[in-house]
Design a protein around this motif. Structure first.
Motif, PDB file in Angstrom:
ATOM      1  N   PHE A 238     131.717  40.589   4.239  1.00  0.00           N
ATOM      2  CA  PHE A 238     132.829  41.192   3.512  1.00  0.00           C
ATOM      3  C   PHE A 238     132.566  42.681   3.284  1.00  0.00           C
ATOM      4  O   PHE A 238     131.418  43.143   3.255  1.00  0.00           O
ATOM      5  CB  PHE A 238     133.048  40.484   2.160  1.00  0.00           C
ATOM      6  CG  PHE A 238     131.834  40.442   1.275  1.00  0.00           C
ATOM      7  CD1 PHE A 238     131.635  41.404   0.293  1.00  0.00           C
ATOM      8  CD2 PHE A 238     130.878  39.448   1.429  1.00  0.00           C
ATOM      9  CE1 PHE A 238     130.520  41.372  -0.521  1.00  0.00           C
ATOM     10  CE2 PHE A 238     129.752  39.400   0.613  1.00  0.00           C
ATOM     11  CZ  PHE A 238     129.568  40.370  -0.359  1.00  0.00           C
ATOM     12  N   GLY A 239     133.650  43.425   3.129  1.00  0.00           N
ATOM     13  CA  GLY A 239     133.553  44.842   2.813  1.00  0.00           C
ATOM     14  C   GLY A 239     133.388  45.044   1.321  1.00  0.00           C
ATOM     15  O   GLY A 239     134.060  44.383   0.522  1.00  0.00           O
ATOM     16  N   GLN A 240     132.484  45.953   0.936  1.00  0.00           N
ATOM     17  CA  GLN A 240     132.330  46.340  -0.468  1.00  0.00           C
ATOM     18  C   GLN A 240     133.004  47.702  -0.631  1.00  0.00           C
ATOM     19  O   GLN A 240     132.408  48.743  -0.345  1.00  0.00           O
ATOM     20  CB  GLN A 240     130.853  46.396  -0.856  1.00  0.00           C
ATOM     21  CG  GLN A 240     130.175  45.040  -0.792  1.00  0.00           C
ATOM     22  CD  GLN A 240     128.746  45.074  -1.313  1.00  0.00           C
ATOM     23  OE1 GLN A 240     128.283  46.090  -1.838  1.00  0.00           O
ATOM     24  NE2 GLN A 240     128.033  43.970  -1.165  1.00  0.00           N
ATOM     25  N   TYR A 241     134.242  47.664  -1.092  1.00  0.00           N
ATOM     26  CA  TYR A 241     135.101  48.846  -1.059  1.00  0.00           C
ATOM     27  C   TYR A 241     134.561  49.979  -1.920  1.00  0.00           C
ATOM     28  O   TYR A 241     134.573  51.142  -1.517  1.00  0.00           O
ATOM     29  CB  TYR A 241     136.509  48.452  -1.520  1.00  0.00           C
ATOM     30  CG  TYR A 241     137.537  49.546  -1.374  1.00  0.00           C
ATOM     31  CD1 TYR A 241     137.805  50.109  -0.129  1.00  0.00           C
ATOM     32  CD2 TYR A 241     138.245  50.006  -2.479  1.00  0.00           C
ATOM     33  CE1 TYR A 241     138.757  51.108   0.009  1.00  0.00           C
ATOM     34  CE2 TYR A 241     139.201  50.995  -2.344  1.00  0.00           C
ATOM     35  CZ  TYR A 241     139.446  51.549  -1.101  1.00  0.00           C
ATOM     36  OH  TYR A 241     140.384  52.535  -0.971  1.00  0.00           O
ATOM     37  N   ARG A 242     134.075  49.650  -3.096  1.00  0.00           N
ATOM     38  CA  ARG A 242     133.526  50.692  -3.963  1.00  0.00           C
ATOM     39  C   ARG A 242     132.014  50.843  -3.806  1.00  0.00           C
ATOM     40  O   ARG A 242     131.446  51.861  -4.187  1.00  0.00           O
ATOM     41  CB  ARG A 242     133.898  50.415  -5.429  1.00  0.00           C
ATOM     42  CG  ARG A 242     135.375  50.652  -5.716  1.00  0.00           C
ATOM     43  CD  ARG A 242     135.654  50.601  -7.211  1.00  0.00           C
ATOM     44  NE  ARG A 242     135.408  49.285  -7.770  1.00  0.00           N
ATOM     45  CZ  ARG A 242     136.279  48.290  -7.745  1.00  0.00           C
ATOM     46  NH1 ARG A 242     137.464  48.458  -7.175  1.00  0.00           N
ATOM     47  NH2 ARG A 242     135.974  47.128  -8.278  1.00  0.00           N
ATOM     48  N   GLY A 243     131.372  49.855  -3.254  1.00  0.00           N
ATOM     49  CA  GLY A 243     129.932  49.929  -3.036  1.00  0.00           C
ATOM     50  C   GLY A 243     129.543  50.638  -1.754  1.00  0.00           C
ATOM     51  O   GLY A 243     128.361  50.892  -1.507  1.00  0.00           O
ATOM     52  N   ASN A 244     130.539  50.931  -0.896  1.00  0.00           N
ATOM     53  CA  ASN A 244     130.311  51.620   0.382  1.00  0.00           C
ATOM     54  C   ASN A 244     129.311  50.860   1.257  1.00  0.00           C
ATOM     55  O   ASN A 244     128.500  51.446   1.966  1.00  0.00           O
ATOM     56  CB  ASN A 244     129.806  53.048   0.168  1.00  0.00           C
ATOM     57  CG  ASN A 244     130.318  53.999   1.230  1.00  0.00           C
ATOM     58  OD1 ASN A 244     131.527  54.110   1.437  1.00  0.00           O
ATOM     59  ND2 ASN A 244     129.427  54.688   1.917  1.00  0.00           N
TER      60      ASN A 244
ATOM     61  N   ALA B  79     133.131  55.808   2.633  1.00  0.00           N
ATOM     62  CA  ALA B  79     133.735  55.055   3.734  1.00  0.00           C
ATOM     63  C   ALA B  79     134.654  53.956   3.212  1.00  0.00           C
ATOM     64  O   ALA B  79     135.666  53.633   3.827  1.00  0.00           O
ATOM     65  CB  ALA B  79     132.651  54.459   4.624  1.00  0.00           C
ATOM     66  N   GLY B  80     134.305  53.340   2.090  1.00  0.00           N
ATOM     67  CA  GLY B  80     135.151  52.315   1.496  1.00  0.00           C
ATOM     68  C   GLY B  80     135.448  51.166   2.434  1.00  0.00           C
ATOM     69  O   GLY B  80     136.620  50.928   2.749  1.00  0.00           O
TER      70      GLY B  80
ATOM     71  N   GLN C 275     124.279  49.748   3.603  1.00  0.00           N
ATOM     72  CA  GLN C 275     125.091  50.890   3.195  1.00  0.00           C
ATOM     73  C   GLN C 275     125.601  51.638   4.409  1.00  0.00           C
ATOM     74  O   GLN C 275     124.835  51.985   5.310  1.00  0.00           O
ATOM     75  CB  GLN C 275     124.284  51.834   2.311  1.00  0.00           C
ATOM     76  CG  GLN C 275     125.116  52.984   1.749  1.00  0.00           C
ATOM     77  CD  GLN C 275     124.395  53.738   0.654  1.00  0.00           C
ATOM     78  OE1 GLN C 275     123.344  53.320   0.203  1.00  0.00           O
ATOM     79  NE2 GLN C 275     124.972  54.857   0.219  1.00  0.00           N
ATOM     80  N   VAL C 276     126.901  51.914   4.434  1.00  0.00           N
ATOM     81  CA  VAL C 276     127.509  52.674   5.528  1.00  0.00           C
ATOM     82  C   VAL C 276     127.068  54.129   5.401  1.00  0.00           C
ATOM     83  O   VAL C 276     127.102  54.702   4.307  1.00  0.00           O
ATOM     84  CB  VAL C 276     129.042  52.560   5.484  1.00  0.00           C
ATOM     85  CG1 VAL C 276     129.664  53.351   6.634  1.00  0.00           C
ATOM     86  CG2 VAL C 276     129.470  51.098   5.563  1.00  0.00           C
TER      87      VAL C 276
ATOM     88  N   SER D 183     137.980  51.801   7.666  1.00  0.00           N
ATOM     89  CA  SER D 183     138.162  52.517   6.404  1.00  0.00           C
ATOM     90  C   SER D 183     139.560  53.106   6.281  1.00  0.00           C
ATOM     91  O   SER D 183     140.119  53.604   7.248  1.00  0.00           O
ATOM     92  CB  SER D 183     137.126  53.650   6.321  1.00  0.00           C
ATOM     93  OG  SER D 183     137.382  54.509   5.245  1.00  0.00           O
ATOM     94  N   MET D 184     140.097  53.073   5.068  1.00  0.00           N
ATOM     95  CA  MET D 184     141.328  53.798   4.759  1.00  0.00           C
ATOM     96  C   MET D 184     141.045  55.262   4.457  1.00  0.00           C
ATOM     97  O   MET D 184     141.960  56.039   4.203  1.00  0.00           O
ATOM     98  CB  MET D 184     142.013  53.177   3.537  1.00  0.00           C
ATOM     99  CG  MET D 184     142.589  51.806   3.768  1.00  0.00           C
ATOM    100  SD  MET D 184     143.708  51.304   2.439  1.00  0.00           S
ATOM    101  CE  MET D 184     142.557  50.991   1.121  1.00  0.00           C
TER     102      MET D 184
END
Length: 554
Positions: free
Chosen positions: A450-456, A478-479, A472-473, A495-496
């Motif tokens: 899963f993507g961690q939107y605020r955790g990058n 990157a969100g 970590q990206v 990423s948006m």
């Protein structure tokens, strides 16, 4: 069904206007050349795009360490093309056109000069990286990019009071709103902060936003920082983008079936799209408006094991199925007791329907999870955060091989489980706090990616051992929105915020980040994983009305 013929076959090769064509170095290429500038000489990582005059398809390649770019002959057909580039800080020295004949190849050099308007080239992530302030102050801007770019915020001239009014007005828009097609929601979510506390939060946001825009200034009082261009493996890629016929089409999710057809959910209109990349034919299947007066559009689209399509119809408060063979559409509406003004069925999880004949969905209006018995039409509902709803927000629901439900809590850092047999709820917190788990994918080993939107970060939970891993990206802000895993075990996200597609090798921790040729609001990501075919990545440009195919060359 409505059928639109988008374009003729592929695009291609070129010649800079007024520069004579010379033999290409490699006869297997339709076009090649060197990209350079006075400041850097040979330029690596410049995206070079070619679009034929009578086509809606654009093909993009990236220059290597020697500044060379190459379009394979198989990707370009005879015709006249417009050439564009993407290289932050630079523009083409002059307008570039190209023409390629039936035979022969072109070798065309491109000269770049410093841009006069670097602000117009910055991504959302680069704006966030540039502006002063704490991560906590910048975090609300992560919600803005769902509807528009951050360039709109920083170029505005609102003072704090003007921004407060704007924030209050825009908080009433539905998720699928864009500047071209705004839609108002009927009411807020049950999990929203309300009253004076909400006003205080909005006032703090308004004060910060007015400190980073052009309120009282003719230019920004901070340096504009850019990210590095692609290099090394990130230059070994071919990107194809097809424009859709209306700018209001929002291809939120794109998935590809075994026949090579790309299906997409339309985030802002009542249609499902089927696009054939081989013929350029778009078929649109109308979706009934089940809840008049509520915002329209669908968010998720997922394939079941029989390659039927399942959608969450959002504010239309229903789950829908499209038979991929016949195009027949069937819906299951939320029962009246759960069909509230804020009901929002975004996601479905159809992969394991065969276990018990039931499909999972979530309800973003009040942080709920539903299960639908497809034979009887009966709905069951769980509310994991009913005792303390504020701040929680269930974003995705994904089933494992036993059709247990796993859900993500984007408001905090939780991944939850609902036992399919007992109905028991369990919660697990990611190692990174306030990570914002967003969308995900269950692999064949029952590992939830899963993507961690605020955790990058890209996150993975082994649902059998209940152990997390995180990566970590590299690029800030990157969100990660979603994650898909390919046949080689590599994880892909988009990423948006930064127009980049990130590819992770979990064994080594190595990332490759591919830059896309134009601003791209990435949501759902999809990877073709057929064992006898190369890995191919697909995504929709949710704000750009296009479908994108990315093919890594290694």
């Amino acid at each position: 069904m409505h059928v639109t013929n988008l374009f003729t076959a592929a695009a291609a090769a070129l010649l800079v206007e007024l520069i004579p064509m010379v033999p290409a170095a490699a006869q297997s290429d339709a076009l090649g050349g060197r990209v350079s500038s006075a400041a850097e000489n040979a330029m690596e990582g410049v995206l070079v795009s070619a679009k034929r005059a009578d086509s809606n398809m654009t093909v993009t390649v990236v220059s290597d360490a020697q500044g060379r770019y190459r379009f394979p002959a198989s990707r370009l057909e005879p015709g006249r093309y417009t050439i564009t580039v993407r290289a932050v800080g630079y523009d083409l020295a002059r307008r570039a056109m190209a023409e390629i004949a039936q035979s022969g190849a072109a070798d065309v050099d491109l000269t770049l000069i410093p841009t006069r308007d670097i602000a117009s080239q910055l991504t959302n992530a680069e704006w966030l990286h540039s502006m002063p302030g704490t991560a906590q102050q910048k975090r609300p801007l992560l919600s803005c990019v769902g509807c528009h770019t951050l360039e709109r915020v920083v170029r505005s001239k609102y003072d704090a009071q003007g921004f407060l009014q704007t924030i209050q007005r825009m908080s009433g828009y539905a998720n699928q709103s864009t500047p071209l097609h705004p839609q108002r929601r009927l009411t807020g979510r049950d999990t929203d902060v309300v009253g004076e506390e909400r006003t205080k939060i909005q006032r703090r946001q308004a004060e910060y936003f007015s400190s980073i825009n052009l309120s009282g200034h003719s230019t920004w009082e901070y340096d504009l920082k850019t990210f590095s261009r692609p290099s090394a493996r990130a230059t070994r890629v071919i990107i194809t983008e097809w424009n859709l016929p209306r700018p209001t089409i929002e291809p939120h999710d794109v998935v590809v079936d075994s026949k090579g057809k790309a299906w997409f959910s339309n985030f802002g209109e009542q249609t499902v799209g089927q696009f054939d990349p081989k013929t350029g034919t778009l078929t649109e299947i109308p979706v009934p408006e089940l809840k008049k007066g509520s915002p329209i559009g669908a968010l998720s689209i997922r394939l079941d094991r029989d390659e039927n399509l399942w959608l969450g119809l959002m504010y239309q408060a229903a789950v829908a199925k499209v038979d991929s063979g016949t195009g027949r559409l069937q819906t299951w509406s939320v029962p009246p007791e759960w069909n509230r003004r804020n009901t929002q069925i975004n996601m479905t999880s159809p992969m394991n329907i065969g276990v018990d004949g039931k499909i999972w969905a979530q309800n973003n209006g009040f942080a709920g999870v539903h299960r639908v018995d497809l034979a009887t039409g009966q709905w069951e509902t769980w509310e994991p955060f009913k005792a303390s709803p504020q701040g929680h927000n269930i974003y995705d629901v994904i089933s494992d091989s036993r059709n247990n439900a796993w859900f993500t809590d984007i408001g905090r850092e939780h991944v939850g489980r609902i036992d399919a047999k007992t109905g028991e709820i369990s919660l697990y917190a990611t190692p990174t706090k306030s990570s914002g788990p967003r969308r995900g994918h269950m692999d064949a080993q029952d590992r939830l990616w899963f993507g961690q939107y605020r955790g990058n970060r890209i996150g993975m939970l082994d649902t059998r051992t209940l152990k997390f891993q995180e990566w970590q990206v590299p690029t800030p802000w990157a969100g990660p929105y979603d994650v898909a895993v390919d046949k080689n075990g590599e994880a892909w996200t988009g990423s948006m915020l930064n127009d980049r597609v990130a590819r992770l090798n979990p064994k080594t921790g190595e990332f490759v980040e591919y830059l896309l040729p134009r601003p791209t609001n990435i949501r759902r990501v999809f990877v073709e994983t057929a064992p006898d075919k190369p890995v191919v990545f697909w995504v929709g440009s949710n704000h750009g009305a296009s479908i994108i195919r990315l093919e890594p060359l290694d």
